[in-house]
Write a protein that holds these residues in place. Structure first.
Motif, PDB file in Angstrom:
ATOM      1  N   MET A 147      -6.422  26.172 -23.540  1.00  0.00           N
ATOM      2  CA  MET A 147      -6.352  25.111 -22.677  1.00  0.00           C
ATOM      3  C   MET A 147      -6.523  23.708 -23.476  1.00  0.00           C
ATOM      4  N   LYS A 148      -7.068  23.929 -24.789  1.00  0.00           N
ATOM      5  CA  LYS A 148      -6.998  22.386 -25.660  1.00  0.00           C
ATOM      6  C   LYS A 148      -5.632  22.700 -26.515  1.00  0.00           C
ATOM      7  N   THR A 149      -4.949  23.719 -26.774  1.00  0.00           N
ATOM      8  CA  THR A 149      -3.672  23.432 -27.350  1.00  0.00           C
ATOM      9  C   THR A 149      -2.660  23.409 -26.333  1.00  0.00           C
ATOM     10  N   SER A 150      -2.796  23.555 -25.140  1.00  0.00           N
ATOM     11  CA  SER A 150      -1.646  22.889 -24.356  1.00  0.00           C
ATOM     12  C   SER A 150      -1.784  21.349 -24.082  1.00  0.00           C
ATOM     13  N   LEU A 151      -3.028  21.056 -23.983  1.00  0.00           N
ATOM     14  CA  LEU A 151      -3.295  19.658 -23.703  1.00  0.00           C
ATOM     15  C   LEU A 151      -2.932  18.843 -24.974  1.00  0.00           C
ATOM     16  N   ILE A 152      -3.097  19.398 -26.267  1.00  0.00           N
ATOM     17  CA  ILE A 152      -2.618  18.721 -27.384  1.00  0.00           C
ATOM     18  C   ILE A 152      -1.228  18.436 -27.622  1.00  0.00           C
TER      19      ILE A 152
ATOM     20  N   ASN B 172      -5.291  26.303 -34.775  1.00  0.00           N
ATOM     21  CA  ASN B 172      -6.274  27.023 -33.843  1.00  0.00           C
ATOM     22  C   ASN B 172      -6.787  28.542 -34.307  1.00  0.00           C
TER      23      ASN B 172
ATOM     24  N   ALA C 279      -0.255  23.791 -33.048  1.00  0.00           N
ATOM     25  CA  ALA C 279      -1.572  23.572 -32.750  1.00  0.00           C
ATOM     26  C   ALA C 279      -2.240  24.878 -32.399  1.00  0.00           C
ATOM     27  N   TRP C 280      -1.395  25.985 -31.889  1.00  0.00           N
ATOM     28  CA  TRP C 280      -1.731  27.156 -31.814  1.00  0.00           C
ATOM     29  C   TRP C 280      -2.114  27.816 -33.152  1.00  0.00           C
TER      30      TRP C 280
END
Length: 80
Positions: A1-6, A45, A41-42
């Motif tokens: 979720m954090k990756t998609s928001l970034i 992560n 971002a992925w």
């Protein structure tokens, strides 16, 4: 979720910067930026040093059988 928001936030900000500079910005540019930033971002992560729940959790151990069932080879004479 954090990756998609970034990735969504970064693609939106780069889109606004592109529009402010006067360059045309269409859906293909947005999707390309969204994909690239999401991949970066992925990757970041995945290489983070935070302990993951799967690595921290206790491993599942299956019970070992109490009796060992060893197959005894039967000796048979073959007819000649």
């Amino acid at each position: 979720m954090k990756t998609s928001l970034i990735s969504l936030l970064a693609a939106t900000l780069l889109g606004f910067a592109s529009l402010a500079s006067g360059r045309p910005f269409d859906a293909a540019d947005f999707m390309a930026i969204l994909f690239t930033v999401g991949l970066v971002a992925w990757t970041m992560n995945q290489y983070s040093r935070e302990p993951r729940p799967l690595l921290v959790a206790r491993p599942i151990r299956l019970p070992s059988p109490i009796q060992s069932r060893v197959a005894v080879p039967s000796i048979r004479r073959l007819a000649a």
